[in-house]
Structures are given as structure tokens and as C-alpha cells.
Design a protein around this motif. Structure first.
Motif, PDB file in Angstrom:
ATOM      1  N   PRO A 419       0.824  -1.223   0.000  1.00 36.10           N
ATOM      2  CA  PRO A 419       0.000   0.000   0.000  1.00 36.10           C
ATOM      3  C   PRO A 419       0.855   1.270   0.000  1.00 36.10           C
ATOM      4  O   PRO A 419       0.478   2.279  -0.600  1.00 36.10           O
ATOM      5  CB  PRO A 419      -0.805  -0.107   1.295  1.00 36.10           C
ATOM      6  CG  PRO A 419      -0.797  -1.558   1.634  1.00 36.10           C
ATOM      7  CD  PRO A 419       0.521  -2.082   1.156  1.00 36.10           C
ATOM      8  N   ASN A 420       2.017   1.207   0.651  1.00 34.31           N
ATOM      9  CA  ASN A 420       2.898   2.373   0.632  1.00 34.31           C
ATOM     10  C   ASN A 420       3.412   2.645  -0.770  1.00 34.31           C
ATOM     11  O   ASN A 420       3.513   3.794  -1.199  1.00 34.31           O
ATOM     12  CB  ASN A 420       4.086   2.156   1.579  1.00 34.31           C
ATOM     13  CG  ASN A 420       3.796   2.637   2.996  1.00 34.31           C
ATOM     14  OD1 ASN A 420       3.492   3.803   3.216  1.00 34.31           O
ATOM     15  ND2 ASN A 420       3.840   1.721   3.951  1.00 34.31           N
ATOM     16  N   THR A 421       3.747   1.578  -1.486  1.00 31.64           N
ATOM     17  CA  THR A 421       4.317   1.750  -2.816  1.00 31.64           C
ATOM     18  C   THR A 421       3.231   2.058  -3.841  1.00 31.64           C
ATOM     19  O   THR A 421       3.239   3.096  -4.492  1.00 31.64           O
ATOM     20  CB  THR A 421       5.094   0.473  -3.220  1.00 31.64           C
ATOM     21  OG1 THR A 421       6.090   0.223  -2.229  1.00 31.64           O
ATOM     22  CG2 THR A 421       5.759   0.641  -4.567  1.00 31.64           C
ATOM     23  N   ARG A 422       2.282   1.145  -3.971  1.00 37.20           N
ATOM     24  CA  ARG A 422       1.238   1.337  -4.999  1.00 37.20           C
ATOM     25  C   ARG A 422       0.319   2.488  -4.665  1.00 37.20           C
ATOM     26  O   ARG A 422      -0.071   3.250  -5.548  1.00 37.20           O
ATOM     27  CB  ARG A 422       0.380   0.080  -5.113  1.00 37.20           C
ATOM     28  CG  ARG A 422       1.148  -1.044  -5.699  1.00 37.20           C
ATOM     29  CD  ARG A 422       0.298  -1.977  -6.510  1.00 37.20           C
ATOM     30  NE  ARG A 422       1.211  -2.947  -7.042  1.00 37.20           N
ATOM     31  CZ  ARG A 422       1.134  -3.494  -8.238  1.00 37.20           C
ATOM     32  NH1 ARG A 422       0.147  -3.197  -9.040  1.00 37.20           N
ATOM     33  NH2 ARG A 422       2.036  -4.361  -8.637  1.00 37.20           N
ATOM     34  N   GLY A 423      -0.049   2.586  -3.397  1.00 36.20           N
ATOM     35  CA  GLY A 423      -1.023   3.594  -3.013  1.00 36.20           C
ATOM     36  C   GLY A 423      -0.396   4.948  -2.804  1.00 36.20           C
ATOM     37  O   GLY A 423      -0.729   5.917  -3.479  1.00 36.20           O
ATOM     38  N   MET A 424       0.554   4.996  -1.852  1.00 31.98           N
ATOM     39  CA  MET A 424       1.082   6.309  -1.488  1.00 31.98           C
ATOM     40  C   MET A 424       2.058   6.843  -2.529  1.00 31.98           C
ATOM     41  O   MET A 424       1.942   7.986  -2.966  1.00 31.98           O
ATOM     42  CB  MET A 424       1.762   6.234  -0.120  1.00 31.98           C
ATOM     43  CG  MET A 424       1.803   7.591   0.547  1.00 31.98           C
ATOM     44  SD  MET A 424       2.660   7.624   2.115  1.00 31.98           S
ATOM     45  CE  MET A 424       1.772   6.476   3.109  1.00 31.98           C
ATOM     46  N   ALA A 425       3.018   6.036  -2.935  1.00 30.56           N
ATOM     47  CA  ALA A 425       4.058   6.572  -3.827  1.00 30.56           C
ATOM     48  C   ALA A 425       3.588   6.657  -5.283  1.00 30.56           C
ATOM     49  O   ALA A 425       3.843   7.635  -5.963  1.00 30.56           O
ATOM     50  CB  ALA A 425       5.329   5.736  -3.723  1.00 30.56           C
ATOM     51  N   LEU A 426       2.904   5.644  -5.776  1.00 27.84           N
ATOM     52  CA  LEU A 426       2.607   5.593  -7.218  1.00 27.84           C
ATOM     53  C   LEU A 426       1.187   6.008  -7.582  1.00 27.84           C
ATOM     54  O   LEU A 426       0.868   6.145  -8.758  1.00 27.84           O
ATOM     55  CB  LEU A 426       2.868   4.176  -7.760  1.00 27.84           C
ATOM     56  CG  LEU A 426       4.293   3.645  -7.601  1.00 27.84           C
ATOM     57  CD1 LEU A 426       4.403   2.249  -8.212  1.00 27.84           C
ATOM     58  CD2 LEU A 426       5.307   4.582  -8.261  1.00 27.84           C
ATOM     59  N   TYR A 427       0.321   6.166  -6.620  1.00 28.76           N
ATOM     60  CA  TYR A 427      -1.075   6.496  -6.884  1.00 28.76           C
ATOM     61  C   TYR A 427      -1.677   5.497  -7.878  1.00 28.76           C
ATOM     62  O   TYR A 427      -2.527   5.826  -8.695  1.00 28.76           O
ATOM     63  CB  TYR A 427      -1.171   7.926  -7.452  1.00 28.76           C
ATOM     64  CG  TYR A 427      -2.517   8.583  -7.235  1.00 28.76           C
ATOM     65  CD1 TYR A 427      -2.946   8.929  -5.966  1.00 28.76           C
ATOM     66  CD2 TYR A 427      -3.344   8.886  -8.307  1.00 28.76           C
ATOM     67  CE1 TYR A 427      -4.168   9.548  -5.768  1.00 28.76           C
ATOM     68  CE2 TYR A 427      -4.579   9.507  -8.114  1.00 28.76           C
ATOM     69  CZ  TYR A 427      -4.984   9.826  -6.844  1.00 28.76           C
ATOM     70  OH  TYR A 427      -6.198  10.444  -6.644  1.00 28.76           O
ATOM     71  N   ALA A 428      -1.199   4.259  -7.780  1.00 31.04           N
ATOM     72  CA  ALA A 428      -1.665   3.250  -8.728  1.00 31.04           C
ATOM     73  C   ALA A 428      -3.022   2.689  -8.334  1.00 31.04           C
ATOM     74  O   ALA A 428      -3.679   2.018  -9.125  1.00 31.04           O
ATOM     75  CB  ALA A 428      -0.639   2.111  -8.806  1.00 31.04           C
ATOM     76  N   ASP A 429      -3.440   2.950  -7.075  1.00 32.29           N
ATOM     77  CA  ASP A 429      -4.709   2.382  -6.600  1.00 32.29           C
ATOM     78  C   ASP A 429      -5.880   3.341  -6.834  1.00 32.29           C
ATOM     79  O   ASP A 429      -6.932   3.183  -6.224  1.00 32.29           O
ATOM     80  CB  ASP A 429      -4.592   2.002  -5.117  1.00 32.29           C
ATOM     81  CG  ASP A 429      -4.421   3.232  -4.226  1.00 32.29           C
ATOM     82  OD1 ASP A 429      -4.322   4.358  -4.759  1.00 32.29           O
ATOM     83  OD2 ASP A 429      -4.390   3.075  -2.990  1.00 32.29           O
TER      84      ASP A 429
END
Ligand code: FAD
Length: 523
Positions: A419-429
Motif C-alpha cells: 500500500p505504501n508503494t502502490r497507493g502512497m508513492a505511485l497512486y496506482a490504486d
């Protein structure tokens, strides 16, 4: 033995109810095993594998000392088992086990494996809670409905009330819930000499390193750093005593300035990698430390030292553990397994090779990557606003970014990494986790660090061969996602300065960004 209890590598919780009554457990066999599947599901940093294996060994030893029957298996012992279920089946057969028990894994991958076990009919199976997190697992489905955007701050306030943390009756202590505005300072020249020496340990890992080599386990990063020139030691805590020592060091030495310099970065201190951070994430995630114990310890220090530690510092720290950490876990379990496939911005570029070597001219990126390779550690802003921001702006495929983060950090376990990577950093979610993409130009890096001073690139320029790549990439990103972000109240205003540029000026910036993207490997 009639009962087999499995302890996973991140379940080193000595306070678990399993261990409350150790005298009645003569028929119980505990197993803790170095598994090839765990060493290989991603290429881990060597310090990370060593830290987990060393901590598991010490935990097994501590349980044995307490009088329990513990089978500690090394990679040598498990080499013939392709995965966890095959090992469990073999042990059940070998010891004539009738009851198999495990603690609920925090990672979906292991959860699936243990929930689809096929055991002999006469063998019963029971799952226990891991007794670590503050939000009960049973509440996650309601509190974190799939695909729903949630605001961390709301969750955090509920948790503060629920556990009566930093409260003054029904109100938050000091009258405000969040003191973040008082934090986030840059380190000035005069601050550099004050940066505290980190507490480090010298835990021997020679045998583990030999085992990894013997079994050809692929690792990244290095063991050597300024504290250890050899392959013999790691500096991370590997047992509860060391973890508590590290927490205590943090509370005494770092907490007074934790929040103030939480977002700062520097190249100009031997302690640039640790600054005022707690570095307890490995100990927490391996469950050597309990989150409530961490919160109470820090608050006790605050209460006893109010002349040194102000409310903004303790509130900032509590928010990370009681707020962010629990929130991230909720997002993960509320949205798995589809979360692992999210790619809301359609990013598909390959992660550049310098993520594994640090061989880039961008000083900020180099600093964050070098230190990650050297210590298996970077602090939050380095992960989010340096490497993360770069991957966001250059549209690196989320699965490659995940793989890098999941491998390189000492504390990386999928439930918290993803969630830190996809959600917070990449806004992929698509904004389940964050209210806006954390996109930034070179200006942010310059504001929070001294990296830009000696950089090959000029942070003040948007175009030209020496212009900081982050500048044009930032505007390209905003331009590309304008239809979405111009509607967002948190990003709408940024477009004012973009709109002031003529079409030609805008095009120049976009062209510069594309030059950089086309030459991404040589930035
Ligand atoms: P401190 O700055 O001292 O903070 C104290 C504690 O608060 C941390 O130990 C951690 O337990 C908790 N915390 C703070 N922020 C977060 C957060 N966003 N999510 C969860 N817990 C938080 N953290 C991990 O534990 N494992 C990961 O794999 C991981 N991957 C990350 C990937 C990206 C792209 C980003 C932006 C952040 C990631 N984080 C991860 C969160 C955070 O960066 C680390 O927890 C923190 O840097 C660990 O260092 P520390 O113990 O010195 O933290």
C-alpha cells in the motif's frame, strides 16, 4: 508430539498467548523454519535475510530455554521442500501430529497457502490471531471496504479515542489532533553537527551468509558499511532485548527532534542515513516489539521530559504507529488480492538499472539508493519523495517498483510495502489510500535537503541539458493527468503556474521531459 505449531519469520512475538502456559506443552512441537520459498519470492537485501534468519534463530533459542520443544530448521534442513505446505505435511507425518496450529499470516501469499492446506483427515487445524495489531482483524472488512477511498486522519482520530492515547477527556491533548505543520524542517548547517550517532548492534551472521551462498540464494545490497567492514555482522536488532534498547535510544536521543527533522535529508553527516528516525520498523514488523508497547514507552518519555520533548514530536511519532501503520494494514487486507494488480495511471516503464547500483547523476536519487544498498534502510521521505516520486513521474511499472521496495528494505513485508508503494508513492490504486499523487519537482528536494548543491543537474532549470529532470517530468505528469487532477481540490491550484506559460513554453518543457524519458537509463 500430538500438536504442531508453526511460527513464521515475522511472528517473533514472545507475548503471544501460545507461550503463557509453557508447562503444559510437553506434547507440543514448535517449528520455525528458514524456507527457500521465503528467501526467493523476491531478491532480498542480504541484511534483510540475515536479520530475519538471525532473529528467528534467537527466538527459537529463547523458546527452548524457556522449556518448549522447538524445531529450528535451516535452509540445509528444508532444501527438499519446495514450499511451506510440503514441509508441514512432512512434519505432520514424521511426528504423527494430530493438531496443526498457526498464527494468521500478515501476507496474502502465506495466508492463501495456509488456508488451502490439505491435511490428512484425522488432523485438525486451528488458526490463532497473531496478537500484534491494535485494530482487530475482524473489524477490517467493515472499516476498510474494498475500493473505497479512506482518509487516514479520520481513522487515526478514532484510534486515539478508542485507545485513549494523547487524549484530554474527549478532546485531543493540547487541543489539536495533528501538529504536523510544526514539523518538517530542513537541516541547517548548524544542525548537522548535532545529528546523533545511531545505536547499532554487531550481530554475527557468518553462518547465515555461508548458508545463503551454499544454497545460491540471490540477494541484493551489501553487508559492509562504515560500521562493519567485513561480512560478519549486521547492525539491526535481532532479539527483543536489542529492540527495546533501540526504542529506548530513540526515545532518549531522537524523539526530541523526531518530528522537526522527519522529512529532512542531507549528504553532509556521517549519520545522514539514520538522522532522528527510530529504525524500529524491522523489530515491529518481525513482532519483536508490540505497537502499544512502543506508543506507551514513547509517551512515558514525553511525560517525564516535557522540557525536551514537545507535543508535536510525540504526536507525530504516535501518528505513525497508531495511525499510518494500522491504516496501511487495513488498506492491504481490505483490498487484497486485487490491490496487487492496480495500475491506475497505466505505468509500464522498466525500472532503471541504477536502482541496483546507485549509478546515476541525480544526487538525490543516488543518495537514497546508495544508502538503501548500504543499510537496507531509507527513511519515509526518501522512499516517498525521492525514489517513489521518481518512479511516479517516470511511470515505472508498479510490479517492478513493488519488487524493488519489497526486496531492498529491512522492514519490507508485503502488507506494509505494497500500500505504501502502490497507493502512497505511485497512486496506482486510484486514490484508495492517498488524496492526491505525491508528485514533486526538484524544488521540493531542494527545500528539504542539501542534495541539489553538488548535483550534476541544476534544480532551478526546467529545460536544457543540465536542467533537473524532476522539473520537466513533474510538469509532464501534471499535464498528462490534468483532466483528473484539475478536479481535485488538493491539486487544482498547481495548474495556475502551468497555465501562465504559453503553449510554446509548455511544449518546450514537455519535450525536455520526453528527452529524459527516452534516455532514462543515463540520467
Ligand atoms: P520512523 O520514521 O521512526 O517511524 C516510526 C514507525 O512508524 C515506523 O517504524 C513504522 O512502523 C511506522 N510507520 C511510519 N510511516 C509508516 C507508513 N507509511 N506505513 C507503515 N508504517 C509506518 N514501512 C515498512 O515497515 N515496511 C515497508 O516495506 C515499507 N515500504 C515503504 C515503501 C514506500 C514507497 C514508502 C513511501 C514507505 C514505506 N514504508 C514501509 C513506511 C515507512 O517509510 C517506514 O515504516 C519507515 O521509514 C521505517 O523507518 P523507521 O522505523 O525509522 O520509521
Amino acid at each position: 508430539y500430538t500438536k504442531l505449531r508453526l511460527i513464521l519469520g515475522d511472528q517473533l512475538n514472545a507475548s503471544h498467548s501460545w507461550y503463557h502456559d509453557i508447562h503444559s506443552q510437553t506434547d507440543t512441537l514448535y517449528v520455525i523454519a528458514e524456507l527457500h520459498q521465503e528467501a526467493a519470492y523476491v531478491s532480498h537485501h542480504i541484511q534483510k535475510v540475515c536479520a530475519f534468519f538471525a532473529a528467528m534463530e534467537q527466538f527459537a533459542h529463547a523458546l527452548q530455554q524457556a522449556g518448549l520443544h522447538v524445531l529450528h530448521l535451516t535452509l540445509d534442513d528444508t532444501v527438499h521442500y519446495p514450499d511451506l505446505p510440503s514441509l508441514i505435511s512432512a512434519l505432520i507425518e514424521e511426528y504423527g501430529i494430530q493438531h496443526f496450529e498457526f498464527q494468521r499470516p500478515d501476507e496474502y501469499r502465506l495466508y492463501e497457502q495456509l488456508h488451502t492446506l490439505t491435511l490428512p483427515q484425522e488432523v485438525s487445524c486451528r488458526e490463532y490471531d497473531s496478537e500484534h495489531f491494535l485494530l482487530p482483524f475482524s473489524e477490517i472488512a467493515d472499516a476498510f471496504p474494498a475500493n473505497k477511498h479512506l482518509v487516514m486522519e479520520h481513522f487515526y482520530r478514532r484510534m486515539r479515542k478508542r485507545f485513549d492515547i494523547l487524549m484530554d477527556g474527549e478532546k485531543p491533548l493540547g487541543g489539536k489532533w495533528n501538529y504536523d505543520k510544526q514539523n518538517r524542517n530542513k537541516l541547517k548547517a548548524k544542525d548537522l553537527a548535532e545529528i546523533p550517532q545511531p545505536l547499532i548492534f554487531a550481530n554475527p551472521v557468518t553462518d547465515i551468509v555461508k548458508r545463503l551462498a551454499r544454497h545460491k540464494v540471490n540477494t541484493i545490497g551489501q553487508l559492509e558499511n562504515q560500521y562493519s567492514q567485513s561480512h560478519e555482522h549486521i547492525l539491526w536488532p535481532v532479539n527483543r532485548r536489542q529492540a527495546i534498547e533501540l526504542l529506548d535510544h530513540f526515545c532518549r536521543i531522537c524523539l526530541p527532534l523526531f518530528g522537526r527533522f522527519q522529512d529532512a535529508m542531507t549528504d553532509n553527516s556521517p549519520h545522514h542515513w539514520s538522522l532522528y528516525h527510530s529504525r524500529i520498523s524491522f523489530a515491529l514488523n518481525a513482532k519483536l516489539l508490540n505497537p502499544m508497547q512502543v506508543i506507551h514507552t514513547a509517551i512515558e518519555h514525553y511525560q517525564a521530559n516535557q522540557s525536551d520533548i514537545d507535543l508535536a514530536q510525540i504526536e507525530g511519532f504516535v501518528r505513525q504507529i497508531l495511525g499510518w501503520r494500522e491504516f496501511i494494514r487495513g488498506i492491504y487486507w481490505g483490498n487484497m488480492p486485487h490491490y496487487a494488480k492496480t495500475n491506475g495511471l497505466g505505468a509500464n516503464r522498466k525500472l532503471p538499472d541504477y536502482f541496483w547500483t546507485g549509478n546515476t547523476n541525480m544526487a538525490c536519487l543516488k543518495s537514497a539508493i546508495d544508502q538503501s544498498l548500504e543499510y537496507a534502510y531509507a527513511h519515509h521521505i526518501q522512499r516517498l519523495m525521492v525514489t517513489g516520486n521518481f518512479c511516479l513521474l517516470t511511470e515505472i511499472a508498479p510490479e517492478q517498483v513493488d519488487e524493488w521496495y519489497l526486496g531492498i528494505y529491512i522492514d519490507a513485508i508485503e502488507w506494509v510495502e505494497m500500500p505504501n508503494t502502490r497507493g502512497m508513492a505511485l497512486y496506482a490504486d486510484n486514490g484508495i489510500l492517498a488524496t492526491k499523487p505525491y508528485a514533486a519537482s526538484g524544488n521540493y528536494i531542494n527545500k528539504m535537503s542539501d542534495h541539489c548543491t553538488g548535483c550534476h543537474y541544476d534544480v532551478k532549470q526546467k529545460i536544457g541539458d543540465n536542467a533537473c529532470p524532476l522539473n520537466s517530468l513533474y510538469w509532464r505528469f501534471l499535464d498528462k493527468h490534468q483532466s483528473q487532477l484539475a478536479k481535485n481540490p488538493r491539486t487544482r491550484m498547481i495548474y495556475r503556474s502551468w497555465d501562465q506559460l504559453s503553449n510554446e513554453q509548455q511544449q518546450e518543457v514537455l519535450d525536455q521531459a520526453n528527452i529524459y524519458l527516452n534516455n532514462i537509463e543515463s540520467l
